[in-house]
Design an enzyme around this catalytic site. Structure first.
Site, PDB file in Angstrom:
ATOM      1  N   GLU A 341      42.430 104.753 -50.667  1.00 20.13           N
ATOM      2  CA  GLU A 341      42.886 104.195 -49.397  1.00 20.13           C
ATOM      3  C   GLU A 341      44.304 103.682 -49.579  1.00 20.13           C
ATOM      4  O   GLU A 341      44.864 103.728 -50.680  1.00 20.13           O
ATOM      5  CB  GLU A 341      41.972 103.062 -48.937  1.00 20.13           C
ATOM      6  CG  GLU A 341      41.921 101.901 -49.900  1.00 20.13           C
ATOM      7  CD  GLU A 341      40.830 100.892 -49.562  1.00 20.13           C
ATOM      8  OE1 GLU A 341      41.087  99.687 -49.709  1.00 20.13           O
ATOM      9  OE2 GLU A 341      39.731 101.303 -49.145  1.00 20.13           O
ATOM     10  N   HIS A 384      39.494  95.449 -46.443  1.00 21.96           N
ATOM     11  CA  HIS A 384      39.489  95.127 -47.865  1.00 21.96           C
ATOM     12  C   HIS A 384      40.683  94.270 -48.248  1.00 21.96           C
ATOM     13  O   HIS A 384      41.779  94.418 -47.705  1.00 21.96           O
ATOM     14  CB  HIS A 384      39.524  96.408 -48.702  1.00 21.96           C
ATOM     15  CG  HIS A 384      38.258  97.187 -48.638  1.00 21.96           C
ATOM     16  ND1 HIS A 384      38.218  98.553 -48.778  1.00 21.96           N
ATOM     17  CD2 HIS A 384      36.982  96.799 -48.444  1.00 21.96           C
ATOM     18  CE1 HIS A 384      36.977  98.974 -48.680  1.00 21.96           C
ATOM     19  NE2 HIS A 384      36.208  97.929 -48.477  1.00 21.96           N
TER      20      HIS A 384
END
Length: 790
Positions: A341, A384
């Site tokens: 990511e 996150h």
């Protein structure tokens, strides 16, 4: 997402910031002498007497507290190999070597703090030597820290039934038996009596750092930390400790853990019904996306071998590249699924490793990859802790391009992993990434992808002058206004701060995190032009315990293209010292300044500081910073979501599909796949209860653009039928006048889909993601009556 980071009764004491110290124990004089002789050798010899210089270099590195990046670079610059033999002679060989337990005394200002050196391993071994500890299997003996807690008990019971060899656990101050297994009061006693190979840490975020350090001190080979919201500075301290030893390897934090489907060994909270023994190794930053990959490879008949959840933290204990090195030699692994990511350079490091691996290996294992975050909102942190991009870091598109160049087959959704890996293994033609898996018109296009961070804030753009770098500054929930940043700088030291007059070239100077070295760093560029920062930015990492005083300010000043005046270098040194003082004292994660050279000194003309809100939310520290937070320009809906632990970010554009997803990775990949049709990013934080679904619906329906709600849930620990009941209850209570498309996968998915189908409500149940997304887009293009919230 882990739920083990929830704050409990919080301590209010603030940790003493780490201090600077050149060398360990009482050998300052000896090591300094070695260092000075070594530096003289570098300056004078220049290729002559290389054997003598080599020996000095080895002794110097042996004297260093750890093998930090500067020391490694100095060693490489001499033309020597990075890995060295044990130095001959007595230089640096007394009790300060990395084999002796003791204390490291460091100093910074007037404070003192002690750091413990834990390893009894040989001197020149390093943290990288612990990679084999990741090879878990049926042989692995596992203990639990926090063993008698509710979460650990449920997890241990399921893991034992699955086949994991759990041999006991630790609960401080307790001796006894739990689940028929011994309970011991300390990790040290558990190591002595139970001989574990690994420990699973199941405690809350404010207790996790102490639990990790206890496991390192006891030299447990593998430490798995699943908690999220562990304060960043606590983790930086732990990484600094890990670098001094070669016995313990850390996975996490903010990770689902590690699991061997072949060896029936689970150390984490992965949903066991999805797993099957097979040949696919999985590496992932995102838990929910890794579960999707597991389900896809199981459906394809491939199964899994070893799955390593590196986690979504800013500086995880194990990187993607390190996990690849483990799977390379894993006999059970025939192919690899890689899930990354945005944020950091880990995927670029992995691409470089893969390129080298493919060139040196006759039959390399095929790798299929996915990068989440195509629809990244610049300047945001989505889900996150580590899913954010700062100046100079690669975009999702650059990561995808690098992996493609290295030979990785890139896909756009994790449900495609099974088909693509199967094709690569069979040597058949790889499917078109843009093509649908079934007879559904595809809305998913190829190309770059991207992603972001946790409990994020979205701020309206201020009127007037906008700092060129402001759009790239991430906000980890607590960011303060520029005038307050400059006040902090003035209080910290003699720093010249003021508005930009238009005179002088503006430069970029910041303190942030170097994710590769897992340490703080100075970031510098001679320009603030966002289009140039990636090319011009240089990182200068420093050890968390030492502070930046060990860095050569002259090198930073030269890169910033300042004039060679002592007054300029001295003022730059004062600025760096002041930034560092605030960084440690206030637990910052990113402090960006815009500076100019003015009248023979450095002047700060712009500043934006971001602080780690987890220090307050998990540990009750930095309460005073909460009063400095500016919420006047924050979207009210985002503040409202934050109170419920939901991460909600309103997206720009003409989208009509409101999204509700559990898990940050899956939430980002969902809006990636919708490609401009989404109105929002919404991560329920791993919880998909009736209350979170209800509140999520309320937030989504406040946006007048919303014409359909797309619920995309992967049921892991939360069962599919429970999720379905929550959606039905929320729908009945709110009676929204927009249709709802529901995709439920994972544990009890069939039962959940059946409940949705038989509810008699305007809910559309799907198993396949592309079918569900296509239906949501179709419904979003229709005119529907607006729902009025009451």
């Amino acid at each position: 997402m882990s739920t083990f980071g929830s704050p409990g009764a919080l301590p209010t004491t603030k940790p003493v910031p780490p201090q600077r110290g050149s060398f360990p124990l009482d050998h300052d004089g000896e090591c300094k002498h070695v260092m000075m002789t070594y530096l003289s050798c570098i300056k004078k010899v220049k290729g002559v007497n290389q054997d003598e210089c080599r020996s000095l270099a080895k002794s110097y590195l042996a004297c260093r507290m750890d093998h930090n990046l500067m020391a490694k670079d100095d060693f490489k610059n001499l033309g020597f190999k990075e890995k060295t033999d044990r130095p001959e002679g007595n230089a640096g060989s007394s009790s300060n070597e990395v084999g002796t337990k003791g204390e490291l005394r460091c100093r910074f200002g007037l404070r003192n703090i002690r750091f413990h050196r834990y390893s009894t391993s040989p001197r020149l071994q390093s943290y990288s030597d612990t990679l084999p500890n990741l090879r878990i299997g049926k042989h692995t003996r596992v203990i639990f820290q926090g063993f008698t807690g509710k979460q650990a008990t449920a997890n241990a019971r399921d893991s034992i039934a699955w086949g994991t060899q759990i041999v006991g656990g630790v609960t401080p101050g307790r001796d006894g038996v739990h689940l028929g297994l011994p309970v011991l009061p300390t990790v040290r006693s558990a190591m002595e009596q139970l001989k574990p190979d690994a420990t699973a840490i199941y405690v809350a975020a404010h207790q996790a750092p102490g639990a990790i350090e206890e496991a390192i001190e006891a030299e447990v080979p593998l430490i798995v930390a699943v908690a999220e919201h562990i304060p960043l500075h606590d983790m930086l301290r732990i990484h600094s400790i890990l670098k001094t030893q070669s016995r313990s390897r850390l996975v996490g934090p903010n990770s689902p853990g590690i699991i061997s489907a072949v060896g029936k060994c689970r150390i984490g909270f992965q949903p066991l019904p999805c797993f099957s023994s097979g040949s696919i190794g999985i590496i992932a930053k995102s838990g929910t996306l890794s579960y999707e990959a597991v389900a896809s490879t199981t459906r394809a008949g491939l199964g899994q071998s070893l799955c390593i959840g590196v986690g979504g933290d800013i500086a995880p204990g194990t990187s993607i590249q390190e996990a690849l090195a483990v799977l390379e030699d894993d006999e059970d692994t025939a192919a690899i699924a890689l899930i990354g990511e945005i944020g950091g350079t880990g995927e670029i490091d992995a691409a470089n490793w893969i390129r080298e691996y493919n060139s040196r290996t006759r039959s390399p294992k095929p790798i299929v990859g996915l990068i989440a975050g195509k629809q990244e909102v610049p300047g945001r942190i989505m889900g996150h802790a580590g899913a954010f991009t700062i100046a100079g870091e690669p975009s999702a598109g650059e990561k995808i391009a690098a992996l493609k160049t290295a030979g990785v087959t890139m896909i756009t959704h994790p449900t495609k992993f099974g088909d693509f890996l199967k094709a690569r293994l069979e040597g058949s033609q790889v499917p078109d990434p843009k093509a649908p898996r079934k007879s559904v018109t595809s809305f998913i296009s190829g190309g770059e992808q991207r992603r972001q961070f946790h409990t994020a804030l979205r701020r309206a753009e201020a009127k007037g002058h906008r700092l060129p770098w402001a759009g790239r500054l991430q906000r980890r929930n607590l960011s303060i206004a520029q005038d307050k940043c400059m006040d902090l700088l003035r209080e910290a030291g003699q720093v010249n701060c003021g508005p930009y007059s238009g005179s002088g070239t503006r430069r970029y100077l910041a303190i942030g995190i170097d994710r590769t070295t897992r340490s703080p760093c100075i970031m510098a560029a001679p320009s603030v032009d966002p289009s140039q920062l990636g090319r011009l930015m240089k990182h200068y990492p420093f050890d968390f315990r030492h502070g930046p005083e060990e860095l050569a300010i002259e090198r930073i000043a030269s890169h910033l293209q300042f004039s060679h005046k002592p007054s300029v270098e001295n003022s730059l040194r004062r600025l760096v010292k002041s930034l560092a003082a605030i960084f440690y004292e206030k637990e910052a994660y990113l402090m960006v300044t815009e500076i100019v050279e003015r009248l023979g000194e450095v002047k700060v003309v712009g500043a934006r500081f971001g602080f780690d809100d987890a220090a307050y939310r998990s540990c009750g520290r930095q309460a005073a910073l909460q009063e400095l937070r500016d919420t006047t320009s924050v979207e009210p809906s985002e503040l409202e979501a934050e109170k419920s632990g939901i991460i909600y970010i309103k997206l720009a554009g003409d989208g009509t599909v409101g999204t509700l997803v559990n898990g940050a990775g899956l939430a980002m990949n969902t809006i990636d796949a919708l490609e401009g049709h989404a109105t929002n990013f919404l991560d329920t934080g791993g919880k998909a209860t009736s209350e979170t679904v209800k509140h999520g619906f309320e937030l989504i329906l406040q946006d007048p653009r919303t014409r359909v709600i797309f619920v995309n849930i992967f049921g892991g620990l939360t069962l599919g039928d429970m999720i379905a009941n929550g959606i039905i209850m929320a729908f009945k209570e709110l009676s929204p006048r927009v249709p709802v498309v529901v995709r439920i996968r994972g544990t009890n998915e069939k039962e959940g889909q059946q409940l949705i189908t038989e509810s008699g409500l305007p809910l559309y149940a799907f198993d396949d993601f592309e079918e569900a997304a296509t239906k949501a887009i179709e419904l979003g293009q229709q005119q529907v009556p607006r729902f009025e919230s009451h």
